[in-house]
Design an enzyme around this catalytic site. Sequence first.
Site, PDB file in Angstrom:
ATOM      1  N   HIS A  59      -9.512  -8.033 -23.623  1.00 47.61           N
ATOM      2  CA  HIS A  59     -10.513  -7.710 -24.654  1.00 47.61           C
ATOM      3  C   HIS A  59     -10.976  -8.984 -25.358  1.00 47.61           C
ATOM      4  O   HIS A  59     -10.341  -9.468 -26.295  1.00 47.61           O
ATOM      5  CB  HIS A  59      -9.910  -6.741 -25.681  1.00 47.61           C
ATOM      6  N   HIS A  61     -14.710 -11.230 -26.680  1.00 49.32           N
ATOM      7  CA  HIS A  61     -16.164 -11.293 -26.847  1.00 49.32           C
ATOM      8  C   HIS A  61     -16.573 -12.736 -26.604  1.00 49.32           C
ATOM      9  O   HIS A  61     -16.162 -13.630 -27.353  1.00 49.32           O
ATOM     10  CB  HIS A  61     -16.556 -10.861 -28.267  1.00 49.32           C
ATOM     11  N   ARG A  63     -19.896 -13.609 -26.174  1.00 46.39           N
ATOM     12  CA  ARG A  63     -21.190 -13.785 -26.872  1.00 46.39           C
ATOM     13  C   ARG A  63     -22.341 -14.294 -26.019  1.00 46.39           C
ATOM     14  O   ARG A  63     -23.399 -14.619 -26.572  1.00 46.39           O
ATOM     15  CB  ARG A  63     -21.038 -14.741 -28.064  1.00 46.39           C
ATOM     16  N   ASN A  93     -21.129  -6.247 -25.794  1.00 45.97           N
ATOM     17  CA  ASN A  93     -22.034  -6.305 -26.953  1.00 45.97           C
ATOM     18  C   ASN A  93     -22.692  -7.682 -27.103  1.00 45.97           C
ATOM     19  O   ASN A  93     -22.615  -8.316 -28.146  1.00 45.97           O
ATOM     20  CB  ASN A  93     -21.340  -5.859 -28.246  1.00 45.97           C
ATOM     21  N   ASP A 151     -17.360  -0.886 -26.563  1.00 50.14           N
ATOM     22  CA  ASP A 151     -16.573  -1.512 -27.632  1.00 50.14           C
ATOM     23  C   ASP A 151     -17.451  -2.012 -28.774  1.00 50.14           C
ATOM     24  O   ASP A 151     -18.516  -2.580 -28.562  1.00 50.14           O
ATOM     25  CB  ASP A 151     -15.765  -2.685 -27.109  1.00 50.14           C
ATOM     26  N   HIS A 178     -12.949   2.266 -27.935  1.00 53.39           N
ATOM     27  CA  HIS A 178     -12.735   1.740 -29.286  1.00 53.39           C
ATOM     28  C   HIS A 178     -12.860   2.958 -30.200  1.00 53.39           C
ATOM     29  O   HIS A 178     -13.921   3.569 -30.250  1.00 53.39           O
ATOM     30  CB  HIS A 178     -13.799   0.665 -29.532  1.00 53.39           C
ATOM     31  N   HIS A 231      -7.252  -1.808 -29.092  1.00 55.48           N
ATOM     32  CA  HIS A 231      -6.879  -2.280 -30.433  1.00 55.48           C
ATOM     33  C   HIS A 231      -6.490  -1.175 -31.415  1.00 55.48           C
ATOM     34  O   HIS A 231      -7.139  -0.984 -32.443  1.00 55.48           O
ATOM     35  CB  HIS A 231      -7.922  -3.239 -31.035  1.00 55.48           C
ATOM     36  N   ASP A 304      -8.908  -9.431 -28.697  1.00 51.07           N
ATOM     37  CA  ASP A 304     -10.165  -9.099 -29.372  1.00 51.07           C
ATOM     38  C   ASP A 304     -10.814 -10.362 -29.953  1.00 51.07           C
ATOM     39  O   ASP A 304     -11.350 -10.348 -31.069  1.00 51.07           O
ATOM     40  CB  ASP A 304      -9.976  -8.035 -30.467  1.00 51.07           C
ATOM     41  N   HIS A 308     -17.392 -15.797 -34.694  1.00 53.81           N
ATOM     42  CA  HIS A 308     -18.590 -15.696 -35.526  1.00 53.81           C
ATOM     43  C   HIS A 308     -18.800 -17.042 -36.215  1.00 53.81           C
ATOM     44  O   HIS A 308     -17.824 -17.699 -36.606  1.00 53.81           O
ATOM     45  CB  HIS A 308     -18.431 -14.605 -36.594  1.00 53.81           C
TER      46      HIS A 308
HETATM   47  O1  DOR Z   1     -13.514  -7.123 -35.088  1.00 55.63           O
HETATM   48  C1  DOR Z   1     -14.319  -6.796 -34.226  1.00 55.63           C
HETATM   49  N1  DOR Z   1     -15.222  -7.663 -33.718  1.00 55.63           N
HETATM   50  N2  DOR Z   1     -14.313  -5.530 -33.791  1.00 55.63           N
HETATM   51  C2  DOR Z   1     -15.245  -5.058 -32.962  1.00 55.63           C
HETATM   52  O2  DOR Z   1     -15.169  -3.930 -32.623  1.00 55.63           O
HETATM   53  C3  DOR Z   1     -16.331  -5.915 -32.489  1.00 55.63           C
HETATM   54  C4  DOR Z   1     -16.006  -7.333 -32.570  1.00 55.63           C
HETATM   55  C5  DOR Z   1     -17.195  -8.242 -32.474  1.00 55.63           C
HETATM   56  O3  DOR Z   1     -17.992  -8.073 -31.559  1.00 55.63           O
HETATM   57  O4  DOR Z   1     -17.300  -9.154 -33.288  1.00 55.63           O
HETATM   58 ZN    ZN Z   2     -13.489  -3.087 -30.621  1.00 59.01          ZN
END
Ligand code: DOR
Ligand code: ZN
Length: 423
Positions: A59, A61, A63, A93, A151, A178, A231, A304, A308
């Site tokens: 899991h 991301h 980006r 996502n 998710d 999720h 999660h 996860d 950001h």
């Molecule tokens: O903390 C999270 N960040 N939970 C999520 O479900 C999405 C993820 C994100 O894409 O930043």
């Molecule tokens: Zn999630």
Amino acid sequence: MWIKGGRILDASGRTDVFGDIHIEGEKIAGIYPGGTNNAAGEIIDAKGLWVIPGLIDMHVHLRDPGYEHKEDLMSGSLAAASGGVSTVLCMANTHPVNDNPSVTNYIVEKAKTIGLVRILPTGAATRGLAGKDLVDIAAMKRSGVAAVSDDGMAIQDSAVLEGALQEAFRYGLPLISHCQDRSLSGHGVMNEGALSRELGLEGIPKAAEDAMVKRDVELAEKIGKPIHITHIATMRSLEIISEAKDRGVGITCDVTPHHLLLTQESIRGHGTNAKMYPPLRDEVDRMALIEGLRTSVIDCIASDHAPHARHEKALDFKDAPFGMLGLQTLLPAILKIHVDYQIDILNLLACVTINPARILHIEGGTLQPGERADITIVDPNQAWTFNKHHIVSKSTNSAFIGATFPGKVIFTIARGRIIYSQN
Ligand code: DOR
Ligand code: ZN
């Protein structure tokens, strides 16, 4: 290549021996408990170190495409490599959302060019993650997705989830859910309770997760298809999953290192870097999850990893995005859990190697001869404090900054090639 004299830990065969590993090309050629004298070629001295299968983080991301200011496939690969992770499953996502083969192809092709870690794309379950119309799962499978998930945007409509489960199963893809009932979570930004009231922030009740886990269990049981819950963060959802497993429901789950090691109290020191979805909960939940590892009700640990940018996390708590980094602290956190709670190391390693490999139906996660030579070498006794200078992601949002871990990744080998070495 030879890795000599290390403690070889492989949960797949409950192997725990001192010895040598021989790598030929991209494969593991042999394991020699007790060691062997006939070693030629490149030699890694692993005396005092642990030699384990490369981690599979199911899991993350990354980006890319669309939010490359937070992370991209290259920076995410480097973060994975330095964390001892040789396989990642990246969530859909992105922008555009990975709900069609052209986005999947972009990820697959770019990952090939980078050639560091194995990047497995996840396809969205519904178009635009909107929770309504199913994507063409057959076409997504052909273009190379390894799983299906909305998710970040939990599927609210049970009939849509049922359709997604049926389709995913039909094409041999795991469905990753999720769990969040949005009618209960509303605009909440942290755990609902005394602290949210003290801080004047809208809370997310635990029932928002528990009710959805219950719904997913009922659906999986009713239609007889497996589901993977990602999660989990509450004591109650773990209980629901445990009871369902006892009844023989095909359900598996993962938990993140931050839900295992942190509680909502981290918000006081780390602010928005401790804002994630699902939110950090209470000590009772955290300890229940730790016990879920001990009893193996929890199948996997996944980071996860959610990068950001600084300016995004600099917003007010209520407006900042959810998530924190995880790739570089996944294995260190596992070492800490092993030391602090005396949980069997093979059980913990199973959660990031053979168990995710089985759930995703992929090769790897084991050191058996003939398998891909994805190997991580760890110094279990090199304590260190995680700080911003260690971060190789493009973003620095982590509530583990300042945390001390008992051990460190020394080498990461992917398909027989060293892709990370300390220093
Ligand atoms: O903390 C999270 N960040 N939970 C999520 O479900 C999405 C993820 C994100 O894409 O930043
Ligand atoms: Zn999630």
